[in-house]
Design an enzyme around this catalytic site. Structure first.
Site, PDB file in Angstrom:
ATOM      1  N   HIS A  13      55.607  38.499  35.177  1.00  0.00           N
ATOM      2  CA  HIS A  13      54.527  37.803  35.884  1.00  0.00           C
ATOM      3  C   HIS A  13      54.572  38.171  37.369  1.00  0.00           C
ATOM      4  O   HIS A  13      53.541  38.447  37.996  1.00  0.00           O
ATOM      5  CB  HIS A  13      54.687  36.292  35.684  1.00  0.00           C
ATOM      6  CG  HIS A  13      53.490  35.484  36.059  1.00  0.00           C
ATOM      7  ND1 HIS A  13      53.467  34.108  35.976  1.00  0.00           N
ATOM      8  CD2 HIS A  13      52.267  35.827  36.525  1.00  0.00           C
ATOM      9  CE1 HIS A  13      52.304  33.655  36.369  1.00  0.00           C
ATOM     10  NE2 HIS A  13      51.546  34.679  36.711  1.00  0.00           N
ATOM     11  N   GLU A  16      62.619  34.496  30.040  1.00  0.00           N
ATOM     12  CA  GLU A  16      62.814  34.641  31.485  1.00  0.00           C
ATOM     13  C   GLU A  16      62.291  35.983  31.979  1.00  0.00           C
ATOM     14  O   GLU A  16      61.803  36.087  33.114  1.00  0.00           O
ATOM     15  CB  GLU A  16      64.293  34.475  31.836  1.00  0.00           C
ATOM     16  CG  GLU A  16      64.856  33.091  31.523  1.00  0.00           C
ATOM     17  CD  GLU A  16      64.099  31.962  32.206  1.00  0.00           C
ATOM     18  OE1 GLU A  16      63.474  32.207  33.262  1.00  0.00           O
ATOM     19  OE2 GLU A  16      64.113  30.835  31.689  1.00  0.00           O
TER      20      GLU A  16
END
Length: 736
Positions: free
Chosen positions: A522, A516
């Site tokens: 990202h 996660e």
């Protein structure tokens, strides 16, 4: 108009599902919410804090401390009206359509609506009590209708279409061309070219689906909260490690049962019991509660609604001109077609089942040797797998867990982010949070000190919070209206122990923690101009790639030697134990792969069935039988609780995405091992430049080739999982 509206009913319902990052098609988990400077705010903000422009440090932050449940409905209604006026101004602009007055103008519309939607999504996933659920049930179809109102706006679409077909488009920057293509494509896929009657029926379908998604998620949440196994005596705890006992005691005390132990109906509570409990009848009871969520034949049973969802999706696909819902969903993914996704899944399924049968044989041999007089059942699998792990690799997970402190691993994640991407994390206390468990860090660039964003961490399970782990983006990075930095969060469901005691987690949970955080990185690395293309707003079968690749850094010596510290002695995990972990890295891959892949295959086959009437339990049973599903394993997500697929459109016909992304992950990590190792700065920079920072500004296949220099085949994936690498004649090619 921005991201979350494009997912039609599923997105409009704002229902969190699964890992649910903020991919462009799924604003269900967390609609984006740039609080851009100068964005208009709805009037009367003093009466409703949800409508106020985000203020405070770091470019503005959500006013979580002022939010009340009663604020949501009027805020949604007011923000819809503002958004409606903004869209009307764009659609009715008398000037010739251009990128600036149409496509770019849409990027700046709906800012308040996005901000309200962000907090609505957070409450849906993390603060979901009865009062809020009533609002969800009322607003879900209305939000779906509003989504369709925009995508079916003929004047607006005509302007988008004009820009898309204009010769002037060739003069736009590559990012502007990509945004124009995406905007046009998503409108067409949402029914913009249908006639009036078809649009009306499509709207009715989407509104009904939104209600069904809300009902589904609320039913699963209710079963997770209401099916709790209470243990009365020490004898009931046989085999359970101290950390599990402490968590169960804290869970019982939180429910007013001090002196007892509670096993809640979530994966993080269920798995340790199935792994360690010496009481077989307890393992079975906990297992049955978990796998039967949404499937108990009561008022919360989800089977009937699933049948209706599938029928409506099939009808919608036909209306939109697609053979099935699966063909519609996969059109703009990396796989492109269900057939290519099935090809990959089938290539992995056969060796995975073969490995699982070997694993079962090993477990049965131990059970027989112990005189257990039983045949391995699903509630036995984890328990006897641990015995096999001990026998084959001299590795006991109970030896590992004391070294896996949640907070130390969090520090390890921060260190990895610093090594790979140059980030530094500093805790801050000057921003409001929605629950006392939530903590916040400022992220900066180590070299320059530049502010990058904020990272919120909500690690613990509680009533009103859905199970699982996920990442949200509260605000997307953009440069469209000045520099706007991102705000991201990671959310987990670890069982909180006693005050002052460290939370110890399993190796699997540690991998999920890193996974996660990969989504968060990202978002934090994003470096684009337009918010619709920002961060994790990428194809569904690509979005899991940056998260899955980060899992590899957990097992690096640099992390384990410094951050895997014994919670009592403070000593690092012994090298001998690390060697055992590495040696056993492909252990139980048959189980892990079959458990996951059975869910992905059933998902795809459900949506390839077209208009066929489906009784979910029977379809699941028959499909698994035809696949040769080992009876000792159950799907990771059985159909009646498959929130990825039935709490929204997000992963529908798309649960295969984790496997597709893992083919990229396995191949990409080999780029590091082929170079100087996991912390090779040259490879890390290529990863940042071509994967983590570009969002949806480039085609993902092109981005991957720019990083790796080639497409990813299946070989690295098979090596990673310890399966036989196929010969040239049968080698699959999942990316192009």
């Amino acid at each position: 108009m921005r991201k979350f509206l494009f997912a039609s009913a599923g997105a409009a319902a704002l229902v969190s599902a699964g890992c649910a990052t903020t991919a462009q098609e799924v604003r269900a988990a967390a609609p984006s919410s740039p609080a851009a400077q100068g964005a208009p705010a709805v009037a009367a903000t003093a009466e409703n804090p949800l409508l106020a422009r985000w203020s405070g440090p770091y470019g503005g932050v959500p006013s979580f401390d002022k939010v009340r449940v009663e604020h949501f409905k009027p805020a949604l209604e007011a923000s819809i009206e503002e958004y409606r006026r903004e869209i009307a101004a764009i659609a009715n602009n008398p000037a010739e359509p251009t990128f600036e007055n149409t496509i770019a103008a849409m990027e700046d519309a709906g800012r308040t609506y996005d901000d309200v939607g962000t907090l609505y999504g957070i409450w849906s996933s993390s603060m979901n009590g009865p009062e809020f659920q009533a609002i969800q049930r009322e607003m879900a179809p209305r939000l779906a209708a509003f989504s369709d109102e925009i995508t079916q706006n003929e004047k607006l679409f005509q302007r988008i279409e004009a820009v898309y077909h204009s010769p002037e488009k060739a003069k736009l920057t590559p990012e502007q061309q990509r945004l124009t293509w995406l905007r046009y494509t998503n409108f067409v896929r949402a029914g913009a070219k249908l006639d009036a009657a078809a649009k009306k029926r499509l709207g009715d379908i989407n509104q009904r689906l939104a209600s069904l998604y809300t009902e589904f998620s609320q039913n699963v949440l209710a079963d997770e909260e209401n099916y709790v196994v209470v243990l009365e005596s020490e004898a009931d705890l046989a085999g359970l490690p101290e950390s599990v006992r402490a968590g169960a005691a804290a869970a019982a005390e939180a429910r007013g049962m001090k002196g007892k132990w509670a096993i809640t109906n979530t994966r993080s509570s269920m798995e340790p019991v199935l792994t360690y409990s010496a009481r077989r009848e307890l393992r079975e009871k906990v297992w049955r509660h978990y796998v039967n969520r949404g499937d108990n034949g009561d008022a919360r049973d989800n089977n009937k609604s699933i049948s209706e969802v599938l029928a409506l999706r099939a009808e919608r696909a036909k209306l939109l001109g697609y053979q099935t819902h699966a063909h519609w969903r996969l059109e703009n993914t990396m796989a492109k077609t269900p057939e290519r996704a099935m090809q990959l899944m089938e290539a992995v399924w056969t060796p995975a089942v073969a490995r699982a049968r070997e694993e079962v044989a090993d477990m049965q041999a131990i059970a027989d040797k112990e005189g257990a007089k039983l045949k391995i059942e699903p509630w036995d699998y984890r328990y006897y797998a641990e015995k096999v792990r001990k026998a084959k690799y001299d590795l006991d997970q109970n030896e590992v867990k004391p070294y896996l402190q949640l907070e130390k691993l969090r520090e390890g994640m921060f260190w990895v982010a610093g090594e790979l991407f140059g980030f530094s994390f500093t805790p801050v206390s000057n921003v409001p949070v929605y629950h006392p468990d939530v903590r916040v860090w400022e992220v900066t660039d180590k070299a320059s000190g530049r502010h990058v964003g904020l990272w919120y961490f909500d690690p613990y399970a509680r009533t009103g919070k859905r199970s699982g782990a996920w990442m949200n983006a509260y605000r997307s990075q953009e440069r469209f209206k000045g520099e706007v930095t991102t705000i991201v969060s990671n959310n987990s469901n670890f069982v909180k122990g006693k005050p002052g005691e460290p939370v110890l987690i399993s190796w699997s949970d540690a991998e999920t923690l890193f996974h996660e955080f990969g989504h968060a990185l990202h978002g934090l690395n994003s470096n684009v101009t337009y918010p619709t293309l920002s961060g994790t707003a990428v194809a569904r079968d690509y979005v899991e790639f940056p998260s899955q690749i980060l899992e590899h850094w957990l097992s690096t010596p640099e992390v384990l030697n410094t951050y895997a510290l014994h919670y009592q002695t403070g000593k690092p995990i012994p090298k001998e134990l690390v060697a055992k972990i590495d040696k056993a890295s492909t252990f139980n891959q048959g189980f892990d792969t079959v458990e996951y892949l059975s869910s992905a295959l059933v998902d795809m086959k459900l949506h390839l069935a077209g208009g066929q009437a489906i009784e979910p339990d029977a379809f699941e049973r028959d499909t698994l039988g035809a696949l040769g599903m080992p009876k000792e394993i159950v799907m990771r997500h059985r159909t009646p609780q498959f929130s990825h697929v039935f709490a929204g459109d997000g992963y529908s016909a798309g649960y295969y995405s984790y496997l597709w992304s893992d083919t990229l992950t396995a191949d990409a990590f080999e780029a590091f091992t082929e170079a100087k190792g996991p912390y090779d700065r040259t490879v890390a920079e290529r990863l940042r430049k071509n994967i983590f920072s570009v969002g949806n500004t480039v085609d993902p296949a092109e981005g991957y080739r720019a990083f790796r220099g080639k497409d990813a085949g299946i070989d690295a994936l098979m090596r990673k999982r310890g399966f036989p690498v196929p010969g040239p004649a049968v080698r699959k090619k999942p990316a192009n």
